[in-house]
Design an enzyme around this catalytic site. Sequence first.
Site, mmCIF file in Angstrom:
data_model
loop_
_atom_site.group_PDB
_atom_site.id
_atom_site.type_symbol
_atom_site.label_atom_id
_atom_site.label_comp_id
_atom_site.label_asym_id
_atom_site.label_seq_id
_atom_site.Cartn_x
_atom_site.Cartn_y
_atom_site.Cartn_z
ATOM 1 N N GLU A 180 0.807 -1.220 0.000
ATOM 2 C CA GLU A 180 0.000 0.000 0.000
ATOM 3 C C GLU A 180 0.841 1.272 0.000
ATOM 4 O O GLU A 180 0.779 2.075 0.961
ATOM 5 C CB GLU A 180 -0.968 -0.015 1.194
ATOM 6 C CG GLU A 180 -1.897 -1.210 1.197
ATOM 7 C CD GLU A 180 -2.892 -1.223 2.360
ATOM 8 O OE1 GLU A 180 -2.835 -0.314 3.201
ATOM 9 O OE2 GLU A 180 -3.734 -2.130 2.395
ATOM 10 N N GLU A 376 -5.076 -8.665 0.736
ATOM 11 C CA GLU A 376 -5.743 -8.320 2.002
ATOM 12 C C GLU A 376 -7.225 -8.122 1.745
ATOM 13 O O GLU A 376 -7.616 -7.468 0.768
ATOM 14 C CB GLU A 376 -5.215 -7.006 2.610
ATOM 15 C CG GLU A 376 -3.867 -7.096 3.251
ATOM 16 C CD GLU A 376 -3.440 -5.780 3.892
ATOM 17 O OE1 GLU A 376 -4.306 -4.969 4.288
ATOM 18 O OE2 GLU A 376 -2.225 -5.568 3.972
HETATM 19 O O1 IFM Z 1 -4.099 -3.045 9.204
HETATM 20 C C1 IFM Z 1 -4.074 -2.559 7.914
HETATM 21 C C2 IFM Z 1 -2.902 -3.103 7.153
HETATM 22 O O2 IFM Z 1 -1.694 -2.858 7.792
HETATM 23 C C3 IFM Z 1 -2.824 -2.506 5.777
HETATM 24 N N1 IFM Z 1 -4.098 -2.613 5.093
HETATM 25 C C4 IFM Z 1 -5.285 -2.250 5.796
HETATM 26 C C5 IFM Z 1 -5.332 -2.917 7.157
HETATM 27 C C6 IFM Z 1 -6.607 -2.501 7.905
HETATM 28 O O3 IFM Z 1 -6.611 -1.131 8.116
#
Ligand code: IFM
Length: 476
Positions: A180, A376
């Site tokens: 990210e 994710e």
């Molecule tokens: O916890 C975070 C993660 O570190 C990166 N993506 C989003 C998740 C939830 O906010």
Amino acid sequence: MSTLGLTETLAGGRRAALPFPADFWWGAATAAYQIEGAVTEAGRTPSIWDVFAATPGRIDDGSTGENATDHFHRYREDVALMAELGLAAYRFSVSWPRVRRAGGVGVNAAGLDFYDRLVDALLAAGISPVATLYHWDLPQELEQAGGWTNRDTAFRFADYAAAVAGRLGDRVRLWNTLNEPWCSAFLGYGSGGHAPGRTSHREALTAAHHLLLAHGLATGALRAAAITGQVGIALNAGTVRPVSNTAADLDAARRIDGLLNRIFFDPLLRGAYPADVQADTAGITDWAFVRPGDLAVISTPIDALGVNYYQPDLVGAAEAGATDPRTPYPTAQDIVFHPTPGPVTDMGWSIDPTGLRELLLRIRRDYGDIPMYVTENGAAYADRVTPDGRVPDPERIDYLYAHLAAAHEAIAAGVDLRGYFVWSLLDNFEWGYGYTKRFGLVHVDYATQARTLKDSAHWYRRVIAAGGVVARLPYE
Ligand code: IFM
């Protein structure tokens, strides 16, 4: 990838209502600073998150990642939990400040030893290791030298990537260079909501470019180290929708899509920044940080794209006074984010799996048939352990079910989706929210570090065992 059919018979004669390809990677993800703790052990140096979290007012509950879930010491127990779930793959991040030695000369072998042991434990449990090289924990020393606004940081990142590849390159199956980068750049340097907490839209755009350069250089460094696994990057891409079809709202959606998605996808997959984004931001920066040859490095072909999806965005032109003065988006002073109608998670994030399907299809339509992973996806809820030792989390099961169904639809429509990683394996340090938000399949009691599988973990175990989604209901 096999073509999916709803009547496909799975091993053992069981049928999955939504069967996934036989070689699909069922996974879960975590990140170093959110789970490891042990911030001063084995030669680890401070990171920007140690400094940021220790600054009063930055973290909702005043906490830090100092102990987190103590995974550094409990990783064997955690790998055993992963094995109990039947995970095919585990996505973790390597902490740069564990690997970098103070002063930046040489490599901290003791830091690499930890990941060596973790990778071996995963492989012994039949779980494919997926390593992210940067999940936001920049060594503080590098921030003091300018952080991601300093072009040199990209080259230091490539050195670090080479060092990790030299140790783990024979066993990691998939590498994510960055996690990210939008958050690192636009929250870290734009809104200031993340470490290092700077608030300059110009610096945020500079940081975004240097992060992309770091990705390209690291991709080259990994390949030069003759790794045996594949290389990719994990982007928090999103589906951006206009709140109406007026020209002003459509333009707001175009601009946010440019600054969330295309500013990363285009240089990575087309070798050029989007002209409209450069024009929109011309009053903020002249983009002189893009040097000849950078885009060729950034667009070094990758093997797979990681997509982190949580919710879609609904945007429109702002009415006077309605905008967020601390927006991370450099040109969004006249854009407002509307709540997407429908249910939300404990983060206040809307639950809309159609955004995931749309996003995967859009990437394929606009950027070609690249292999993808959902690196994710998950939801936070205020989970509690009941007196009989269970953690009922029916909302999370619903969330995961619906998003897996959307992923299934995307595969059926031709997307080359190879795996899905639940965020997160464990409850953990949720950045600015501290320990107030629980995303885990596994509940963590932070006082005792006791782990308890939530109902969703039992449900996910059944999904994995069946090779697909068998039921929306909790486990039998
Ligand atoms: O916890 C975070 C993660 O570190 C990166 N993506 C989003 C998740 C939830 O906010």
